[in-house]
Design a protein around this motif. Structure first.
Motif, PDB file in Angstrom:
ATOM      1  N   ALA A 182       0.768  -1.218   0.013  1.00 41.92           N
ATOM      2  CA  ALA A 182       0.016  -0.075  -0.058  1.00 41.92           C
ATOM      3  C   ALA A 182       0.808   1.373   0.188  1.00 41.92           C
ATOM      4  O   ALA A 182       0.512   2.148  -0.841  1.00 41.92           O
ATOM      5  CB  ALA A 182      -0.870   0.278   1.113  1.00 41.92           C
ATOM      6  N   ARG A 185       2.365   1.671  -3.288  1.00 43.45           N
ATOM      7  CA  ARG A 185       1.866   2.091  -4.308  1.00 43.45           C
ATOM      8  C   ARG A 185       1.070   3.532  -4.355  1.00 43.45           C
ATOM      9  O   ARG A 185       1.153   4.257  -5.175  1.00 43.45           O
ATOM     10  CB  ARG A 185       0.087   1.125  -4.353  1.00 43.45           C
ATOM     11  CG  ARG A 185      -0.744   1.473  -5.428  1.00 43.45           C
ATOM     12  CD  ARG A 185      -2.045   0.306  -5.119  1.00 43.45           C
ATOM     13  NE  ARG A 185      -2.575   0.722  -3.871  1.00 43.45           N
ATOM     14  CZ  ARG A 185      -3.283   1.404  -3.803  1.00 43.45           C
ATOM     15  NH1 ARG A 185      -3.825   2.426  -4.722  1.00 43.45           N
ATOM     16  NH2 ARG A 185      -4.022   1.722  -2.679  1.00 43.45           N
ATOM     17  N   VAL A 186       0.698   3.901  -3.058  1.00 39.39           N
ATOM     18  CA  VAL A 186       0.324   5.207  -3.010  1.00 39.39           C
ATOM     19  C   VAL A 186       1.465   6.338  -3.573  1.00 39.39           C
ATOM     20  O   VAL A 186       1.092   7.295  -4.284  1.00 39.39           O
ATOM     21  CB  VAL A 186       0.153   5.592  -1.578  1.00 39.39           C
ATOM     22  CG1 VAL A 186      -0.063   7.104  -1.290  1.00 39.39           C
ATOM     23  CG2 VAL A 186      -1.272   4.996  -1.189  1.00 39.39           C
ATOM     24  N   GLU A 189       1.655   6.204  -7.343  1.00 37.05           N
ATOM     25  CA  GLU A 189       0.709   6.999  -8.107  1.00 37.05           C
ATOM     26  C   GLU A 189       0.839   8.243  -7.763  1.00 37.05           C
ATOM     27  O   GLU A 189       0.505   9.121  -8.660  1.00 37.05           O
ATOM     28  CB  GLU A 189      -0.701   6.458  -7.479  1.00 37.05           C
ATOM     29  CG  GLU A 189      -1.185   5.272  -7.374  1.00 37.05           C
ATOM     30  CD  GLU A 189      -2.052   4.779  -8.768  1.00 37.05           C
ATOM     31  OE1 GLU A 189      -2.057   5.772  -9.679  1.00 37.05           O
ATOM     32  OE2 GLU A 189      -2.602   3.769  -8.891  1.00 37.05           O
ATOM     33  N   VAL A 211      -5.743   9.645  -7.654  1.00 36.86           N
ATOM     34  CA  VAL A 211      -4.962  10.169  -6.411  1.00 36.86           C
ATOM     35  C   VAL A 211      -5.813  10.837  -5.377  1.00 36.86           C
ATOM     36  O   VAL A 211      -5.628  10.748  -4.259  1.00 36.86           O
ATOM     37  CB  VAL A 211      -3.640  11.078  -7.010  1.00 36.86           C
ATOM     38  CG1 VAL A 211      -3.008  11.979  -5.893  1.00 36.86           C
ATOM     39  CG2 VAL A 211      -2.724  10.356  -7.805  1.00 36.86           C
ATOM     40  N   LEU A 214      -7.131   8.605  -2.825  1.00 35.95           N
ATOM     41  CA  LEU A 214      -6.003   7.690  -2.053  1.00 35.95           C
ATOM     42  C   LEU A 214      -6.039   7.941  -0.571  1.00 35.95           C
ATOM     43  O   LEU A 214      -6.328   9.211  -0.176  1.00 35.95           O
ATOM     44  CB  LEU A 214      -4.648   7.991  -2.414  1.00 35.95           C
ATOM     45  CG  LEU A 214      -4.171   7.600  -3.927  1.00 35.95           C
ATOM     46  CD1 LEU A 214      -2.773   8.166  -4.207  1.00 35.95           C
ATOM     47  CD2 LEU A 214      -4.255   6.135  -4.103  1.00 35.95           C
ATOM     48  N   SER A 215      -6.222   6.919   0.214  1.00 37.48           N
ATOM     49  CA  SER A 215      -5.788   6.570   1.739  1.00 37.48           C
ATOM     50  C   SER A 215      -4.183   7.007   1.757  1.00 37.48           C
ATOM     51  O   SER A 215      -3.488   5.777   1.580  1.00 37.48           O
ATOM     52  CB  SER A 215      -6.490   5.725   2.387  1.00 37.48           C
ATOM     53  OG  SER A 215      -6.204   5.758   3.676  1.00 37.48           O
ATOM     54  N   ILE A 216      -3.713   7.654   2.587  1.00 33.81           N
ATOM     55  CA  ILE A 216      -2.165   7.775   2.730  1.00 33.81           C
ATOM     56  C   ILE A 216      -1.999   6.884   3.793  1.00 33.81           C
ATOM     57  O   ILE A 216      -2.195   7.473   5.058  1.00 33.81           O
ATOM     58  CB  ILE A 216      -1.664   9.225   2.861  1.00 33.81           C
ATOM     59  CG1 ILE A 216      -2.292  10.129   1.748  1.00 33.81           C
ATOM     60  CG2 ILE A 216      -0.254   9.287   2.649  1.00 33.81           C
ATOM     61  CD1 ILE A 216      -2.020   9.946   0.278  1.00 33.81           C
ATOM     62  N   LEU A 229      -1.788  15.587  -2.915  1.00 37.72           N
ATOM     63  CA  LEU A 229      -2.967  15.028  -2.703  1.00 37.72           C
ATOM     64  C   LEU A 229      -4.144  16.139  -2.859  1.00 37.72           C
ATOM     65  O   LEU A 229      -5.015  16.327  -3.483  1.00 37.72           O
ATOM     66  CB  LEU A 229      -3.307  14.287  -1.430  1.00 37.72           C
ATOM     67  CG  LEU A 229      -4.624  13.896  -1.105  1.00 37.72           C
ATOM     68  CD1 LEU A 229      -5.126  12.678  -2.050  1.00 37.72           C
ATOM     69  CD2 LEU A 229      -4.720  13.450   0.256  1.00 37.72           C
ATOM     70  N   SER A 248     -12.165  10.717   1.358  1.00 37.85           N
ATOM     71  CA  SER A 248     -10.750  11.437   1.174  1.00 37.85           C
ATOM     72  C   SER A 248     -10.488  12.705   1.887  1.00 37.85           C
ATOM     73  O   SER A 248      -9.381  12.686   2.604  1.00 37.85           O
ATOM     74  CB  SER A 248     -10.395  11.136  -0.199  1.00 37.85           C
ATOM     75  OG  SER A 248      -9.115  11.440  -0.260  1.00 37.85           O
TER      76      SER A 248
END
Length: 356
Positions: A182, A185-186, A189, A211, A214-216, A229, A248
């Protein structure tokens, strides 16, 4: 005739030799304007350099904050020290050659140190494709990983499409296709979107939507990541309001650095106001605006919060309260020209609609 030394005497001699050797072999670490002479570099954890000062005090700093290092380990670090000096003088190509030579000899945590240094050097040299290649290595590094990569986004991105930009994006797509965890990947992205928006890539709109939601993870959080973000969410809201984006936004408001909190609050307020069609929705839209104004009273964004709250309250039919908020906005010490112009237009509109 030579006298045999006792065990305690031999220990004393060894300790003396060890101390003498450590005094002769001392590193130097420069962090900003502060130079630690007589230091000893001992490790790297999550991209943070660990070293001991000359007095034995322990220090941990982000490697990207380290201006220069001089490593005293004999000739094996000659290329590394030369690379650091060339980098300090802005001779990035010559520095990169020596870092790469050092890569073949580096062991342990030094391998990760050199990859980070090489990333910074190639970025400064404007080689975005090669910088991204090293960025992916940092992201996968045993002693770097997402915690380090979150602070090491390449900054020198070309302002237009090019072969280098294309190769950089292709490398990121390849890394994403390998199903990274995770945090990795973040960051991939976010980096992909950042390169697209800076280089004017036509795919930036679809990238923003990916983006924005996304959850950071904790390990991937940094000022840079949240700034990316924020831009993605702004673009997504401007294109079309999506209710699912609010989750988000709420996560960002909860977890972002304090310096960006007013921006996320204003964005959330604007998104809610844009979609509001009932009294309850207008009330909810006013809350983020008021929070920005109340919690950041000395910030220019407080005036923007007062302006946004005035629009939400105006929609509720509370004209007097809306006018008061606009007056507070226009009286704010750090009011920007842009917000002043918008507030004056709203003030004039409200005055013209005021009942006789």
């Amino acid at each position: 005739m030579c006298r045999k030394t006792t065990f305690p005497e031999r220990i004393a001699v060894l300790l003396f030799v060890s101390v003498a050797a450590s005094c002769l072999r001392a590193d130097q670490v420069v962090v900003g304007d502060e130079s630690y002479i007589g230091a000893k570099i001992v490790g790297l954890i999550d991209g943070r350099l660990r070293f001991l000062g000359a007095d034995g005090s322990a220090h941990t700093v982000k490697l990207n904050d380290v201006t220069m290092m001089v490593v005293d380990r004999g000739g094996v670090f000659a290329d590394f020290n030369e690379a650091e000096r060339f980098r300090g003088r802005g001779e990035m190509q010559r520095a990169a050659v020596r870092y790469r030579r050092m890569q073949r000899l580096a062991e342990g945590f030094w391998s990760d140190v050199i990859v980070i240094r090489l990333l910074q050097t190639l970025d400064a040299a404007g080689q975005i494709d090669k910088a991204v290649e090293e960025y992916i290595r940092v992201l996968n590094g045993r002693r770097s990983g997402p915690a380090a990569a979150a602070y090491l986004f390449p900054r020198n991105v070309p302002q237009r499409a090019s072969a280098r930009v294309g190769r950089a994006i292709d490398q990121i797509d390849g890394a994403l296709s390998r199903k990274p965890e995770a945090g990795q990947r973040v960051l991939l992205e976010a980096l992909r979107f950042d390169i697209m928006r800076r280089s004017g890539d036509k795919r930036v709109a679809s990238g923003a939507a990916r983006v924005a939601s996304l959850s950071i993870p904790v390990a991937a959080r940094s000022q840079t990541v949240y700034a990316i973000l924020l831009d993605a969410q702004r673009r997504d809201v401007e294109r079309a309001y999506r209710p699912e984006l609010l989750a988000s936004m709420d996560r960002a408001v909860r977890d972002c650095p304090r310096s960006l909190l007013p921006d996320f609050l204003l964005l959330k307020g604007g998104a809610l106001l844009k979609a509001a069609s009932t009294e309850d929705e207008l009330i909810r839209a006013s809350w983020p605006f008021l929070r920005a104004a109340i919690h950041f009273p000395d910030d220019p964004r407080a005036a923007q919060g007062l302006y946004g709250a005035a629009l939400a309250v105006e929609g509720l039919g509370r004209a007097d309260r809306a006018r008061n908020l606009l007056a507070e906005c226009l009286a704010h010490a750090k009011l920007t020209d842009e917000v002043r112009e918008s507030a004056l237009v709203a003030q004039e509109r409200m005055a013209s609609s005021k009942p006789e």
